[in-house]
Motif scaffolding. Sequence first.
Motif, mmCIF file in Angstrom:
data_model
loop_
_atom_site.group_PDB
_atom_site.id
_atom_site.type_symbol
_atom_site.label_atom_id
_atom_site.label_comp_id
_atom_site.label_asym_id
_atom_site.label_seq_id
_atom_site.Cartn_x
_atom_site.Cartn_y
_atom_site.Cartn_z
ATOM 1 N N SER A 140 0.807 -1.218 0.000
ATOM 2 C CA SER A 140 0.000 0.000 0.000
ATOM 3 C C SER A 140 0.841 1.269 0.000
ATOM 4 C CB SER A 140 -0.923 0.009 1.227
ATOM 5 O OG SER A 140 -1.772 -1.110 1.219
ATOM 6 N N GLY A 141 2.174 1.108 -0.019
ATOM 7 C CA GLY A 141 3.040 2.265 -0.058
ATOM 8 C C GLY A 141 3.425 2.817 1.297
ATOM 9 N N VAL A 142 3.204 2.043 2.365
ATOM 10 C CA VAL A 142 3.582 2.490 3.702
ATOM 11 C C VAL A 142 5.063 2.200 3.923
ATOM 12 C CG1 VAL A 142 3.191 2.207 6.176
ATOM 13 C CG2 VAL A 142 1.261 2.040 4.571
ATOM 14 N N PRO A 143 5.893 3.210 4.211
ATOM 15 C CA PRO A 143 7.324 2.944 4.466
ATOM 16 C C PRO A 143 7.502 2.072 5.702
ATOM 17 C CG PRO A 143 6.907 5.284 4.126
ATOM 18 C CD PRO A 143 5.570 4.636 4.300
ATOM 19 N N VAL A 144 8.488 1.173 5.647
ATOM 20 C CA VAL A 144 8.792 0.289 6.772
ATOM 21 C C VAL A 144 10.103 0.733 7.395
ATOM 22 C CG1 VAL A 144 9.224 -2.079 7.505
ATOM 23 C CG2 VAL A 144 7.572 -1.616 5.682
#
Length: 533
Positions: free
Chosen positions: A20-24
Amino acid sequence: MADDTREKPTGPRLTLETRSGVPVAKVYGPEPPLDALGRPGEFPFTRGIFRDMYRGKVWTMRQYAGFGTAHETNERFRYLLDAGQTGLSLAFDLPTQLGYDPDAPEAEGEVGRVGVAVASLDDMMEIFENIPLGRVTTSMTINATAAILLALYEETAKAQGVPADRIAGTTQNDILKEFGARGAWVLPMDASMRLAVDVIQYATECLPRWNPISIASHYRDAGATPAEEMAYTLSAGRAYVRACMARGMDVDAFAPRLSFFFYTYTNFFEEVAKYRAGRRMWARMMREEFFAKSPESWRLRAACVCGGHSLTKAEPLNNIARTTIETMAIACSGLQSCFTAAYDEALAIPTELAARTALRVQQIVAYETDVALSADPLGGSYFVEALTDEMEAKIRAVVDDIEGKGGMVECLRQGTVQRAIGQRAYEHERKVLAGETPIMGVNYFRSEDPPPVEVHAVDPALEEAQIARVVALRARRDGDAAKRALGDLESAARGADNLVPPIGAAVRARATIGEIMATLRRVFGEYVPPRDF
């Protein structure tokens, strides 16, 4: 077959965000970190031994391979490397493990069955033909004859032009677990420990990238619980450190090259907690008991197998689900190397399809999930943190009991560990038979008509071909040179010298593994287990 001289690919780059494009982030946890946890790469290493963990380098993916002849094993290695494997793991047949040549009466019926038959330097060179040993690491599951196999590998690498400081890999070389769990022993315990320490000392001085021992947890596959597995393995590690220091070795010279090997089963959360607890126990032991000063000496560097006794002969395709769960556990635990057992390994040597599928399990976990993006992804879970503390308490209780009884060597000498493991194995089997421990396809939901599975077939002509090969070697070599080298080895064994250099000289003279071990048996005798075993 692709060009074997190229650099083998290490796999695709990790995408450092979710679908979903969430940075980790590299790591999640409390600020500041709790003392018992710390940060990844910092003492006591509960959360992993490197700061970036798999962002810096995904674990080494190996498949345990080796069967039949050197040529067949070479073909399997090249097949797996082209499939994306990033390290080699070499399996030897029982005669090689026990120091017998293919033409020995004791080897009859076992040549090339559970691993590759190796009798001489010629065999080792053929195994690694067109495989550049300066670019790949090799793990060798060998113990009683580890010093000989190391010499064979070193000479093979040198013949390829690889300098000593580029020869990288691991000899298991953990003879204590053979006495405690597996049974592939040869020499008496004291002589075996001498030879194991000889390998550690030699590699420390001459092969700086070689891991001279992989302190192994075969106690688990023999029946021990996860807590006992870690306790016995850490206790064996303590015994090896003491033996090396008694030899006069500096702990910070050899400890950074000690490695460990464990079994990972489907009890997912307990496995994660086991590794987290074991890391911090080892770190404290090395720093506070042995006064190691280098953080490299405190790190528990671990490899594992996903599979072993957790695999079933019944409905073997179910084993793919088991090893996938186990591989996810090692990824959440932060181990450095793994081989995933093939689904048919409870039946025979894996077929090419089964071996490649097992490798794909690791690749899918590493590159198609988010597990490799952040260090210690389960850290902070109420369950995992509580279970880690509880596992540490259970492990420590067993470690302290062993120490109170004289240490791991003495407990093995007296059969204490063996009896405990035997009791645990009995208890587990009773629970399986009673249905208290459910195993799908075995005691629950068993299919009456499972689909057929292709099984690797052993060539019946293999044994005679290997016998002819070793007989031809003895006929064409310089027999006097081999005899002199074996005589020099016997003289060294009767003294106190490190035995790896004279073993290397015997290997170069084309002495066979059987001849070298016969020389050592003549000096030291053979191990006799406790009477009640």
